[in-house]
Design a protein around this motif. Structure first.
Motif, mmCIF file in Angstrom:
data_model
loop_
_atom_site.group_PDB
_atom_site.id
_atom_site.type_symbol
_atom_site.label_atom_id
_atom_site.label_comp_id
_atom_site.label_asym_id
_atom_site.label_seq_id
_atom_site.Cartn_x
_atom_site.Cartn_y
_atom_site.Cartn_z
ATOM 1 N N LYS A 4 0.851 -1.196 0.000
ATOM 2 C CA LYS A 4 0.000 0.000 0.000
ATOM 3 C C LYS A 4 0.882 1.240 0.000
ATOM 4 N N ARG A 5 0.547 2.189 -0.876
ATOM 5 C CA ARG A 5 1.216 3.500 -0.893
ATOM 6 C C ARG A 5 0.146 4.575 -0.819
ATOM 7 N N VAL B 55 -4.424 6.670 -3.357
ATOM 8 C CA VAL B 55 -3.973 5.484 -2.638
ATOM 9 C C VAL B 55 -3.718 4.382 -3.672
ATOM 10 N N PHE B 56 -2.526 3.796 -3.626
ATOM 11 C CA PHE B 56 -2.181 2.693 -4.519
ATOM 12 C C PHE B 56 -2.184 1.384 -3.725
ATOM 13 N N LEU B 57 -2.945 0.414 -4.203
ATOM 14 C CA LEU B 57 -2.946 -0.912 -3.599
ATOM 15 C C LEU B 57 -2.491 -1.924 -4.642
ATOM 16 N N GLY C 116 1.883 -12.070 -11.241
ATOM 17 C CA GLY C 116 1.736 -10.622 -11.248
ATOM 18 C C GLY C 116 0.659 -10.117 -10.310
ATOM 19 N N ASN C 117 0.774 -8.854 -9.934
ATOM 20 C CA ASN C 117 -0.225 -8.158 -9.137
ATOM 21 C C ASN C 117 -0.964 -7.162 -10.028
ATOM 22 N N LEU C 118 -2.159 -6.791 -9.620
ATOM 23 C CA LEU C 118 -2.885 -5.718 -10.293
ATOM 24 C C LEU C 118 -2.923 -4.521 -9.366
ATOM 25 N N GLN C 119 -2.528 -3.377 -9.886
ATOM 26 C CA GLN C 119 -2.544 -2.160 -9.080
ATOM 27 C C GLN C 119 -3.917 -1.517 -9.145
ATOM 28 N N ALA C 120 -4.455 -1.197 -7.967
ATOM 29 C CA ALA C 120 -5.711 -0.466 -7.867
ATOM 30 C C ALA C 120 -5.416 0.949 -7.385
ATOM 31 N N GLY D 127 -3.957 -2.963 5.054
ATOM 32 C CA GLY D 127 -2.525 -3.234 5.115
ATOM 33 C C GLY D 127 -2.163 -4.529 4.419
ATOM 34 N N THR D 128 -0.874 -4.808 4.375
ATOM 35 C CA THR D 128 -0.390 -6.052 3.762
ATOM 36 C C THR D 128 -1.050 -7.263 4.422
ATOM 37 N N GLY D 129 -1.568 -8.174 3.605
ATOM 38 C CA GLY D 129 -2.214 -9.383 4.101
ATOM 39 C C GLY D 129 -3.712 -9.277 4.212
ATOM 40 N N ALA D 130 -4.254 -8.054 4.226
ATOM 41 C CA ALA D 130 -5.700 -7.896 4.300
ATOM 42 C C ALA D 130 -6.343 -8.347 2.997
#
Length: 472
Positions: free
Chosen positions: A27-28, A34-36, A45-49, A65-68
């Motif tokens: 998370k940024r 807010v970037f998730l 790969g991940n998808l950025q939201a 947070g991370t893991g949620a």
């Protein structure tokens, strides 16, 4: 139904409204956005939201947070960053499960640390890659045999027979261990046990597969096996999976050809279908300063795929090893001193990586160091055994032509004190219409270790079982 991130990254169309569900990797937060980074396990790969912070409360933002785990929907848009081509412009977000004090934060963790969290390590990049590859190889195994007319056989996990004659078996019983029934001589009375005899977890499905091959022609097993070997090395597990084909009318050279075709089929499938995972694991290994791999992962896989396997007798291999510089200058941990000695991993790797520079099949081993069911050669000293050797790991497959002659088989069993009455059913397969037949065993985790470039076999099985460790 939520969209899979793998499908969106491969073919998602800008402007499409989608919903994804997954776990937050990173998370940024800034004042404007807010970037998730979200992963759902479907791919590497991940998808950025991207979310407008005014859409979510401070309390919710804290829990993201991370893991949620979250469900998030919105429109696919062209990404402004260079790391991805598309991203999700979020319009709606639901927190499914918060993860306060999540132990696997987005930083480098040792594999030893992650083994302590084996139930959570699937969410990491490394183990996501490993277990997607494990799935792909499993599928390819069934595909290979199905295409060739083999029948998949489920052999017993509980058995009264020790297929290897080594005695390293886990006992199965429902007797009260605090009040065992005894015979007059003080031994355990197994007639009071569930099966009325001493039983164990299987070390191999081979003997049962041989019986099936006598009627079905070509069969294979792919299931769990167990060894009560008190070893804590990076190459041993107490519970692991084996692939064991048995083929009626096949002799030793047929068996070798089958093994080579099988391994090359699996590697070709993985190289074609797991490129993203393999590339990630290669980069991971290249960044490790203590790696023992002499070739990058992809190069190593192609090395095996492209080379015809060398075939050499045990006697020839011993002569090569006795004359090898590491043997002469004393750098082998286990010196080669005479014919009849069992080969160690360092010897196998020398043959592959330094002498032949290709995968090697060693055949015709001394009968004294091989199992009772292997066919005795005419010299009386060797058996029609075969070991397939790979770079980095040494033996990857062990097999043989089976002894189809009743008198030879009985003599071999008596020589190592295998009770004939326990395997009378096995002898029946020689009494009634015996035939030449062959097979081999592939330790599945040993193959996955090779394919992924991981260093410890505990990292290529979901929940490792080793001496003193059975939790989760």
């Amino acid at each position: 139904m939520a969209n899979k991130i793998k499908e969106l990254l491969q073919s998602g169309t800008v402007g499409t409204h989608v919903e994804i569900k997954g776990w937050i990797r990173t998370k940024r937060v800034s004042k404007q956005v807010v970037f998730l980074s979200i992963n759902d396990g479907s791919c590497q790969g991940n998808l950025q939201a991207v979310i407008d912070p005014s859409q979510i409360s401070e309390e919710l933002l804290t829990e993201l947070g991370t893991g949620a785990s979250i469900a998030i929907s919105g429109n696919l848009v062209t990404s402004q960053g260079q790391a991805q081509s598309i991203e999700l412009q979020a319009t709606e977000l639901t927190l499914l499960g918060s993860a306060p004090d999540y132990p696997i934060q987005p930083k480098a963790h040792s594999l030893e640390f992650l083994r302590e969290w084996s139930h959570l390590r699937f969410r990491t990049n490394t183990f996501g890659a490993v277990f997607r590859i494990r799935h792909a190889v499993s599928y390819a195994i069934h595909n290979f045999f199905h295409q060739r007319g083999f029948f998949y056989l489920h052999t017993p996990i509980i058995t009264a027979a020790d297929a290897e004659g080594a005695g390293e078996m886990f006992r199965v019983t429902n007797l009260d261990l605090l009040n065992l029934p005894k015979n007059p001589d003080g031994s355990v009375n197994y007639k009071e046990d569930f099966f009325k005899t001493s039983t164990n977890l299987t070390v191999s499905g081979q003997l049962a597969a041989e019986a099936a091959a006598m009627g079905l022609g070509s069969v294979y097993t792919f299931g769990p096996t167990f060894r009560a070997e008190n070893s804590n090395t990076a190459r041993h597990l107490a519970e692991f999976w084996m692939v064991e084909p048995e083929v009626a009318f096949n002799e030793l050279q047929d068996n070798i050809t089958l093994a080579e075709d099988f391994l090359k089929f699996l590697l070709e499938y993985v190289l074609k279908n797991c490129q993203e995972e393999l590339t990630y694991l290669q980069q991971r290994s290249l960044h490790k300063t203590d790696t023992k791999q002499q070739m990058p992962l992809l190069e190593r896989l192609n090395f095996v795929l492209e080379q015809p396997f060398a075939r050499v007798s045990y006697t020839e291999a011993i002569a090569i090893l006795m004359d090898a510089p590491p043997n002469k200058n004393g750098t082998f941990a286990y010196p080669i001193t005479h014919w009849g000695i069992d080969l160690q991993s360092e010897h196998e790797r020398y043959l592959v990586e330094h002498h032949f520079k290709k995968p090697v099949v060693v055949i015709n081993y001394p009968r004294e160091i091989k199992a009772f069911y292997m066919r005795q050669n005419d010299d009386g000293n060797t058996v029609a055994a075969m070991d397939v050797l790979f770079p980095g790991v040494g033996e990857i497959i062990g097999g043989s032509q089976r002894e189809e002659r009743m008198d030879y088989l009985i003599e071999a069993m008596q020589r190592i004190n295998v009770p004939l009455e326990d395997l009378n059913w096995y002898l029946d397969t020689r009494r009634f219409g015996t035939i030449p037949h062959s097979g081999f065993g592939l330790g599945f985790e040993r193959l996955i270790l090779f394919v992924t470039g991981m260093e410890n076999i505990r990292d290529v099985i979901p929940f490792p079982r080793t001496p003193g460790h059975v939790a989760c």
